[in-house]
Write a protein that holds these residues in place. Sequence first.
Motif, short mmCIF file in Angstrom:
data_model
loop_
_atom_site.label_atom_id
_atom_site.label_comp_id
_atom_site.label_asym_id
_atom_site.label_seq_id
_atom_site.Cartn_x
_atom_site.Cartn_y
_atom_site.Cartn_z
N ASN A 1 58.89 78.81 139.00
CA ASN A 1 57.44 78.59 138.99
C ASN A 1 56.97 77.86 140.23
N TRP A 2 55.69 78.06 140.48
CA TRP A 2 55.05 77.32 141.55
C TRP A 2 54.73 75.91 141.08
N SER B 1 63.41 80.37 134.39
CA SER B 1 62.07 80.42 134.95
C SER B 1 62.09 80.02 136.42
#
Lengths: 238, 238
Positions: free
Chosen positions: B135-136, B133
């Motif tokens: 992600n922000w 992953s």
Amino acid sequence: MLPSENKYLTNVSFDTVIFGFTGEELKILILEYQNSGLFALPGGYIRRDENLLDAAKKGVMKRTGLKKIQLEQFHTFGKLNRSDPESSKTIAKGLGYEMPNDHWVLDRFVTIGYYALIDYNQVRPTPNKFSDSINWYSINNLPPLMMDHEEIVQKALEAIRNDLGTKLFGTNLLPEKFTMKELRKVYETILNKKLRRTTFQRKMLSMDILTRHEKLYTGAANKAPYLYSFNKKKANKT
Amino acid sequence: MLPSENKYLTNVSFDTVIFGFTGEELKILILEYQNSGLFALPGGYIRRDENLLDAAKKGVMKRTGLKKIQLEQFHTFGKLNRSDPESSKTIAKGLGYEMPNDHWVLDRFVTIGYYALIDYNQVRPTPNKFSDSINWYSINNLPPLMMDHEEIVQKALEAIRNDLGTKLFGTNLLPEKFTMKELRKVYETILNKKLRRTTFQRKMLSMDILTRHEKLYTGAANKAPYLYSFNKKKANKT
DNA sequence: CATTATTGTATCAATTTGCTACAATAAAAC
DNA sequence: GTTTTATTGTAGCAAATTGATACAATAATG
């Protein structure tokens, strides 16, 4: 006598732009390698058992004889073709060694640039064992430098211009005590422009980072200027 | 499947802090390695046949899906103990590989930090083959990062604060056209302080770097703001 | 068509910077 | 000694920039 591989990190080096101020102009220290006609910035490799910053600091200490040095990292240079194995071979040859083609110092290097600001008159320029001289050169009159060292100098100049004022400055280029005129000269030289005398003085004094000391009698036929020093406690609160 | 040595420079890597602005807060992209619980900045190694900057650019392009990326180098990290071979082993293990103890990625690394400012809404975060992953995360609420990556993020934040205003900014964090309020929000978020609305607007307009476009009708029960874009010709003359 | 929230500017005060003037020297010239 | 000369330190006012407030101009809403 060539540096052994397992002691150092490979593909990484550092180079230092060591600035001094003569009272009139900015100068930097340049090495000249023996019998090669090659001029270079002082630099070196990073031992596997030392911090990057310590490696650079140690290098500057050895070239200048100074113990306390303020070093600032300003840029890392990693262009594909910046390394030049021919130069390294020439240097080795000048020293009387034949460098094997697969020697690690002939490989590509990424170099981390540091600048140092030091008191010109306290320095005892000391060549390394590969070079026969280390000299001050005016930044306006440098010899042709090897590889991308001229670009490194230009970036260092940009960096000290940007840092002037934010990171406290002028300090390191001057002796402990200095006159306001000397301080202004440092700023003018780094910024490469004239500053208003009265405004500069007012600004500096209002920042409350200077301690005033006795007057300096130079023998000149005019009012003697005060000496100042940086009040480091207050200065670092910026 | 582990990176092969002769393709890459050894002892050198890069890490990128990729900033996006949601309209409310600054976020950065964080990778999570498979089955390891390890969070890290996107980064990579430098191929022997590419420029350092290109390597970093390519990395950001792959993680974001964006083509035109403004990258700025801000600092190089070279502390002796910053590398952590255990993390690398854990990552390899999570991927189903057993990493030999003498593998070059377990060696000490000096890493060059870059930051990128990009349009949050244009990004398509794409994990690499080692992670499941990307992600922000809000910069105020990051997961625990591996090695010295938290220090790298802090230095990146300092860097964008310093660069704001000098290197033209806000641009890259916002879409092509934006309102004055959005621009101010960007500044406020980066500087982490409120700015006076009227003074900010006057300053920005007086710099003569903005082009005014049509109004933006949002449906709100009040005067509609103008949209602006950066006038890149004029802006670069600074 | 009055109400409400926000935007864009104008206005004036406060602060900072630019510029000029001038008193206070330190040593040399007379 | 007194005058002269070059500089330093600072005051004082003008010019420019920034801070703070006010207010007209809207874009929906009811």
